[in-house]
Every structure is written in C-alpha cells, then in structure tokens.
Enzyme design. Structure first.
Site, short mmCIF file in Angstrom:
data_model
loop_
_atom_site.label_atom_id
_atom_site.label_comp_id
_atom_site.label_asym_id
_atom_site.label_seq_id
_atom_site.Cartn_x
_atom_site.Cartn_y
_atom_site.Cartn_z
N CYS A 33 0.86 -1.18 0.00
CA CYS A 33 0.00 0.00 0.00
C CYS A 33 0.90 1.24 0.00
O CYS A 33 1.97 1.23 0.60
CB CYS A 33 -0.93 0.11 1.19
SG CYS A 33 -2.12 -1.22 1.34
N ARG A 42 3.96 -0.90 -4.88
CA ARG A 42 3.66 -1.26 -3.50
C ARG A 42 2.30 -1.93 -3.36
O ARG A 42 2.00 -2.54 -2.33
CB ARG A 42 3.68 -0.01 -2.61
CG ARG A 42 5.01 0.68 -2.54
CD ARG A 42 4.91 1.90 -1.65
NE ARG A 42 4.68 1.53 -0.27
CZ ARG A 42 5.64 1.27 0.61
NH1 ARG A 42 6.88 1.36 0.23
NH2 ARG A 42 5.35 0.95 1.85
N TRP A 56 -2.93 -2.62 -1.51
CA TRP A 56 -2.69 -4.07 -1.65
C TRP A 56 -3.58 -4.69 -0.59
O TRP A 56 -3.37 -4.51 0.60
CB TRP A 56 -1.23 -4.39 -1.40
CG TRP A 56 -0.88 -5.83 -1.62
CD1 TRP A 56 -0.58 -6.41 -2.81
CD2 TRP A 56 -0.79 -6.85 -0.63
NE1 TRP A 56 -0.31 -7.75 -2.62
CE2 TRP A 56 -0.43 -8.05 -1.29
CE3 TRP A 56 -0.99 -6.90 0.75
CZ2 TRP A 56 -0.25 -9.26 -0.63
CZ3 TRP A 56 -0.81 -8.11 1.41
CH2 TRP A 56 -0.45 -9.27 0.72
N ASN A 77 -2.43 2.54 5.81
CA ASN A 77 -1.68 1.31 5.51
C ASN A 77 -1.58 0.51 6.80
O ASN A 77 -1.54 1.10 7.88
CB ASN A 77 -0.25 1.63 5.10
CG ASN A 77 -0.15 2.25 3.74
OD1 ASN A 77 -1.14 2.31 3.01
ND2 ASN A 77 1.03 2.71 3.40
N GLY A 78 -1.41 -0.79 6.67
CA GLY A 78 -1.18 -1.62 7.85
C GLY A 78 -2.43 -2.39 8.24
O GLY A 78 -3.42 -2.42 7.50
N GLU A 126 16.25 -19.56 -5.87
CA GLU A 126 16.00 -18.20 -6.36
C GLU A 126 15.49 -18.23 -7.81
O GLU A 126 14.57 -17.50 -8.17
CB GLU A 126 17.28 -17.36 -6.21
CG GLU A 126 17.23 -15.95 -6.74
CD GLU A 126 16.14 -15.08 -6.13
OE1 GLU A 126 15.48 -15.47 -5.17
OE2 GLU A 126 15.94 -13.98 -6.68
N LYS A 155 11.83 -16.76 -8.97
CA LYS A 155 11.67 -15.74 -10.01
C LYS A 155 10.66 -16.21 -11.05
O LYS A 155 9.78 -15.46 -11.45
CB LYS A 155 13.00 -15.44 -10.74
CG LYS A 155 14.05 -14.68 -10.00
CD LYS A 155 13.70 -13.25 -9.69
CE LYS A 155 12.95 -13.14 -8.40
NZ LYS A 155 13.69 -12.77 -7.21
N GLU A 183 6.95 -16.35 -9.59
CA GLU A 183 6.27 -15.10 -9.24
C GLU A 183 5.91 -14.23 -10.43
O GLU A 183 4.92 -13.52 -10.38
CB GLU A 183 7.04 -14.31 -8.18
CG GLU A 183 8.36 -13.75 -8.59
CD GLU A 183 9.09 -13.07 -7.44
OE1 GLU A 183 8.45 -12.57 -6.52
OE2 GLU A 183 10.34 -13.05 -7.48
N HIS A 199 15.00 -38.48 -3.77
CA HIS A 199 14.20 -38.82 -2.59
C HIS A 199 12.75 -38.38 -2.77
O HIS A 199 12.03 -38.20 -1.78
CB HIS A 199 14.81 -38.20 -1.34
CG HIS A 199 16.20 -38.69 -1.06
ND1 HIS A 199 16.45 -39.96 -0.60
CD2 HIS A 199 17.41 -38.11 -1.24
CE1 HIS A 199 17.77 -40.13 -0.46
NE2 HIS A 199 18.36 -39.02 -0.87
N LYS A 255 5.64 -5.06 -3.54
CA LYS A 255 7.09 -4.98 -3.40
C LYS A 255 7.56 -5.10 -1.96
O LYS A 255 8.52 -5.78 -1.66
CB LYS A 255 7.57 -3.66 -4.00
CG LYS A 255 9.08 -3.50 -3.99
CD LYS A 255 9.74 -4.43 -4.96
CE LYS A 255 11.24 -4.34 -4.92
NZ LYS A 255 11.85 -5.53 -5.53
C1 F6R Z 1 10.97 -11.97 -4.61
C2 F6R Z 1 10.83 -10.87 -3.68
C3 F6R Z 1 10.38 -11.17 -2.29
C4 F6R Z 1 11.22 -10.36 -1.29
C5 F6R Z 1 10.68 -10.54 0.12
C6 F6R Z 1 11.55 -9.84 1.13
O1 F6R Z 1 11.40 -11.54 -5.85
O2 F6R Z 1 11.06 -9.75 -4.01
O3 F6R Z 1 10.44 -12.53 -2.02
O4 F6R Z 1 12.54 -10.80 -1.39
O5 F6R Z 1 9.37 -10.04 0.19
O6 F6R Z 1 11.59 -8.47 0.87
P1 F6R Z 1 12.71 -7.56 1.48
O7 F6R Z 1 14.01 -8.01 0.93
O8 F6R Z 1 12.34 -6.17 1.07
O9 F6R Z 1 12.66 -7.75 2.97
#
Ligand code: F6R
Length: 599
Positions: A2, A27, A74, A100-101, A472, A476, A479, A495, A594
């Site tokens: 948000c 956000r 969000w 927000n929150g 990772e 990627k 998502e 396994h 984000k």
């Molecule tokens: C994946 C991604 C999320 C963040 C996670 C932690 O691409 O961006 O998995 O890595 O939400 O976010 P931060 O690093 O901002 O604490």
C-alpha cells in the site's frame, strides 16, 4: 505494501497525487483513490484496479484543489473493490483518511462504532472537536496494530495530519509546500529533503512548515535527510520493464556495493557502518541470519560463505518462523538481518525479537533510511539503487556481495589467510565484467524461453552454493510467469521429486565447474534417463555432460562462492523472457507487492 501520498501547497494537487501514486504502484495495485480539498470541502475519487483506472475515473469526473491525500492499495482485509479503496470518508464527508497496515482490534472497534451509528474508520470523527491532530491522537490511542495514515478535514483545513506505527512514512520538504509519502520515489521529482518518521510519531503539515509530535502531543526533533538518488534511477530508461532494466544494471550495482569497501592489499574489507571493533566481532559464538523470500536465499549463500571461510556456526531462519519460535539467541549471537526494502514486517519483528534477547544486529539493506537500517546496531547499505520491479534481482546479487564483504572481514580476523583473501577480492573485482558478458548474450536465454514458454512445471536443481541459486531461479519464474517451479538440492531429487520427471518436465541444472560438479553430473544423468529435458547453466565444455543437455548456457568461471552472483543472472533473464512471452505483467505480478509491511 500500500502506498500513501499527501500534498499541501499551492499547486494543482490531483496531478501530483497521481504521479506519486504511479511511482508507488509497485507497493500495491488492487485499487486506488484520492481525496482533494477545495472550495466544496473534501472530494474523493476511487477506483478498483490499477492507477490507470483511477486516472480514467478522474477524466470522467475531474476534481482538483491545492491539498489532498491519495492511496494505492494491496488488499489484506476486504476484497479489492471501489468501496474498500481508500480514502475513507466519515459520515458527514468532512474527514478523509488513507491507511496502511492492519488494525488488529478492528473487530472490537467496528462493533462499538456500529452500535453508535458509525463505521470503523470514523474514530477520528468521533474524537474531532475542532482540532484535527488532537482527534487523530485520540483515535490512535484506541488502535492496536500497525498503521501509516494521512488525514485531512474540511473542518480544520490547511493541514495534513500523518502518523506511523510499523508502516513507513516520510515527510518531503519543499518551499511553501510539504509532502507525506510511504516511499521517497513518490516525491523525488519535487524534493530531495525528507524527514523519516519513527513509530509513534504524529506529523502536522501546513503550508508554513511541519511539526512532529509524540502521542502525548509533545514536540519532537527529527533529522532532515538528503536523498542522493536521481530521478532516472526510478524511471525505465528505454527498457520495456523495470525488471529488465534492473537486471541489466547489475554490473554497476555489484560494483557500487564493493566501491570503497575492498582492501585488496590486505585481502579484507572495510565496513564503515559495522559499529563493532574487531574484538567485539570475535566475541560472537554464532551467527543467525534472518530474512524473507529472495533475501532469505541470499542468507543461505551467506551461511555457506561464513561457515566455510570464517568457520563460525551459522543458522538461517525465515523471519516469519523465527519470531514465533523460542530461538536460542544470546548476547553472544550476531543476528544478520537482510532486507531489500528494510521494511518487511516479519523481518523487522524478527530483528526486534533477536535484539530483545540480547543479540547484536547487523542490517544488510538497500533502502536508505528504512526502519531496519535505522534500528539495527550496525549495517551495510547494498547501494543497488531503487528496485521498482516487484521481483527482486539487482538487490539479490548485491546482498550476496555485501555478505561476502562481511565474511571477508570476519574470516580474515579468524581463519582466512591474506593470500586467500586477496584471491577472493581479485575475483570480486572481475565480477562486473563477467556479468556484462552474460547480459551481452541475453538473446541466447530468450531462445530457451521461447522453447519452454508453454511448460506448466519447472524443476531447478543445484548443489552447494548452487542450491540457493536454484531456489531463487524457481522463485523468479513462479512469481512473474505463474509457472509452478520448485528449487531443490540436486541430490535430494532422488528422494521424491524424481517421480515428477517425464518428457514434459524441464529441469534447470546449475552446474558450474565447482567442487560438487562430478556429483551433479550423476543427477543430470538420472533426469536424462527418465526423459526429462535438461537446461544447464555451465561454466565450460565438459566431456561428462556430452550428449546429456538439451540446452546449455555458459557463464564465466569464478570462485565457488561467487557463482550464485553469475548463475542467477541467466535465471533472472529466463524468468523475465518466459513472463513476457506468456503476456503476464512482469513488473506488477498478480497478488504481489514490493514491500510486505504486514504479517
Ligand atoms: C521476490 C521478492 C520477495 C522479497 C521478500 C523480502 O522476488 O522480491 O520474495 O525478497 O518479500 O523483501 P525484502 O528483501 O524487502 O525484505
């Protein structure tokens, strides 16, 4: 998660609010709205969906003024429709609030207010007696949970009242004009001078200035910070997507993270924000690294580095799990906290928990001035610059570099020889060029993506340092392209996951020529024997892999602990091109935001 924006000054407010919301759209992008103060009082416009929907609503039904607040949402509680979009307005239409929150006692509050003929958001209305900040402070006393809010009222006009607890908020300072925002990117086009609010702060913005109070209405001093980001850093600069731009920035961002921090002659690093003497560093019995998502993957790489080079016991824990366990943390524990945003609620809570148990905390953070950066005992900014694409790319590679810088420092104090330290530094310095070499061949990855764009599932396998890289790569892909993907330690495949292998299952092997290469070759064979299709990230021509790979992408050779930095780049590109070819929204994938500032 948000985004809040507010402006008070003499300019047309609606375009300013929209511009700020667009810059913060990463956000949250479920719904958006603005409340503008003008001759008619407070007027709101809201729309479900992205900011472009709100923009359309404003064309159909324009509104303007010289002060107002806006929000991009969000959704946590309540579906993302127009009704649930912020700003919320009180019964008389005098007060507008963006929030927000999560208010944890909202159930109890709602019942009480409904009984009195009001709805939840009108706590402020109930408390209002001519002075907006007094009403906000009184309302905040009744709230449990986290919030970042901005409020305007036509009955006490010419001010915006903002407050924060657990949800980031800053004030932007202009000349006769002031801003409030969740994120500096929202206001960077207008000012570089900001005041970061702390939890419990209440700010009052007028055209003449600003005041920060605590919840007992006592005035507080808050430092003015200067932002050194450039506007072009938060724009796409000719790339189709922020994610692609950020992938291509990595030669520079990796360099930035190392700049001024390497001591090549001594084979160690210099960490300005460490805030610890060598003696203090040597006092720790163990290290706990905590993070979420992609940052947690870099933590796993850090664990490997620290254990093998500094010979110190390391544990890596998801922040969301750590905070609800009874972890063994003492004053001999160093807790490393990794976060791109520096605002992730679980990570922040885990850091506070570790601190409360006596641990010393060290933050590895990208966003300057963020809460984790400010609350940790020491820390390092990774200097990746603003990361706008929701999928983290450049922050990840910089986190790995920051972890290696810290490892070098500690390892040289403990067990690592100067010769070995120097050799690592030499390899680190070669990384930007090697990343560029990979990026120059992005078209090879695009061709692989074309081949596999209709796959439903993917498996990513790696061993040693390449296991977190596999995790990772899989994250990627899922998502942004919505393809189901799993990362697994290569040898664990037999396994269980091996049951999934057939000719429809693409398997991405991360097989650099490192200390576990021969072992991974056997795993490649196991997949091939069952008809799986193998895409391999390799470092050189290998007889052992002859005839076993369907697709191969070579990355330059480097030291084992640095392969994650190089191998993750083609995996980022693979996810990116797959998503583009499948037509998904790369920078704003569905359901994601984000920075996750709620539990
Ligand atoms: C994946 C991604 C999320 C963040 C996670 C932690 O691409 O961006 O998995 O890595 O939400 O976010 P931060 O690093 O901002 O604490």
């Amino acid at each position: 998660m948000c985004g809040i924006i507010g402006y008070i000054g003499n300019r047309h407010v609606t375009p300013l609010l929209l511009e700020g919301l667009k810059r913060m759209e990463y956000r949250g992008y479920d719904s958006a709205g603005v409340a503008v103060m003008n001759g008619s009082g407070v007027e709101t416009r809201k729309a479900a969906g992205k900011i472009s929907q709100l923009e359309r609503a404003l064309v159909t039904s324009p509104v303007d003024g010289d002060m107002g607040i806006g929000h991009t949402r969000w959704a946590t509680h309540g579906v993302p429709n127009e009704c649930n979009a912020h700003p919320h307005v009180d019964c008389k239409g005098d007060i507008a609030v963006v929030h927000n929150g999560i208010i944890e006692n909202s159930g109890t509050l709602k019942q009480g207010l409904q009984a009195r003929g009001h709805r939840f958001v009108y706590l402020i209305e109930e408390a209002f007696d001519g002075n907006l900040e007094d009403a906000v402070i009184e309302a905040l006393w009744q709230i449990e949970g986290t919030y970042g809010i901005a409020v305007v009222s036509s009955k006490d006009r010419n001010k915006i009242v903002a407050a924060r607890k657990g949800s980031p908020l800053l004030i932007g300072l202009g000349d006769g004009e002031y801003y409030v925002a969740s994120d500096v990117s929202a206001i960077l086009a207008h000012t570089r001078e900001v005041v970061y609010l702390d939890d419990g702060d209440v700010a009052i913005l007028t055209r003449e200035g600003y005041t920060v109070l605590n919840q007992r209405a006592q005035e507080l001093e808050r430092r003015v910070s200067k932002i050194d980001w450039d506007l072009d850093q938060i724009e796409r600069g000719g790339f189709d997507h922020f994610m692609l731009k950020e992938i291509f920035e990595q030669p520079a961002t990796v360099e930035n993270c190392m700049r001024g921090r390497l001591l090549p002659d001594e084979g160690t690093s210099k960490l300005g924000g460490l805030n610890m003497t060598d003696e203090e560093l040597l006092r720790f019995d163990n290290i706990l690294i905590t993070a979420c998502g992609t940052s947690w993957h870099s933590a796993l790489i850090g664990e490997h580095m620290l254990e093998s080079l500094a010979r110190v016991p390391v544990e890596v824990e998801y922040a969301s799990e750590l905070r609800y366990r009874n972890p063994i943390v003492t004053d001999k524990t160093l807790c490393i906290v990794i976060s791109q945003s520096g605002e992730t609620a679980d990570t922040l809570a885990a850091m506070r928990e570790a601190k409360a148990r006596g641990a010393r905390t060290y933050g590895i953070v990208n966003v300057v001035g963020s809460t984790i950066a400010r609350e940790s005992d020491g820390g390092i900014y990774v200097h990746a610059g603003p990361e706008i694409g929701v999928a983290s790319t450049k922050a990840f590679t910089s986190q790995v570099i920051a972890l290696l810088l810290f490892t070098l420092k500690l390892a040289r104090l403990r067990t690592l020889s100067m010769v070995d330290g120097k050799a690592i530094i030499e390899e680190m310095q070669a990384l930007p060029g090697k990343i560029q070499n990979i990026l120059d061949r992005a078209d090879e990855i695009e061709k692989i993506a074309e081949e596999f764009k209709n796959s439903q599932n993917f498996l990513y396998l790696g061993r040693g340092y390449s296991f977190p890289t596999a995790l990772e790569g899989a994250l990627k892909l899922k998502e942004i392209s919505y393809i189901h993907a799993e990362g697994y330690p290569a040898a664990e495949m037999k396994h269980g996951p091996i049951a999934l292998i057939d000719e429809k299952m693409p398997v991405v092997f991360i097989t650099p020529h490192d200390s576990v290469f021969d072992k991974v070759v056997s795993n490649v064979q196991e997949v091939k024997a069952r008809g799986g299709r193998v895409i391999a990230i390799t470092t050189r021509e290998e007889d052992a892999l002859e005839g076993k790979l369907d697709y191969e992408f070579r990355i330059p050779e480097t030291k084992d602990m640095l392969t994650p930095v190089l191998a993750s780049v083609p995996l980022q590109l693979l996810a990116y091109y797959m998503a583009v070819k499948r037509g998904t929204n790369v920078d704003q994938p569905r359901n994601l935001a984000k920075s996750v500032t709620v539990e």
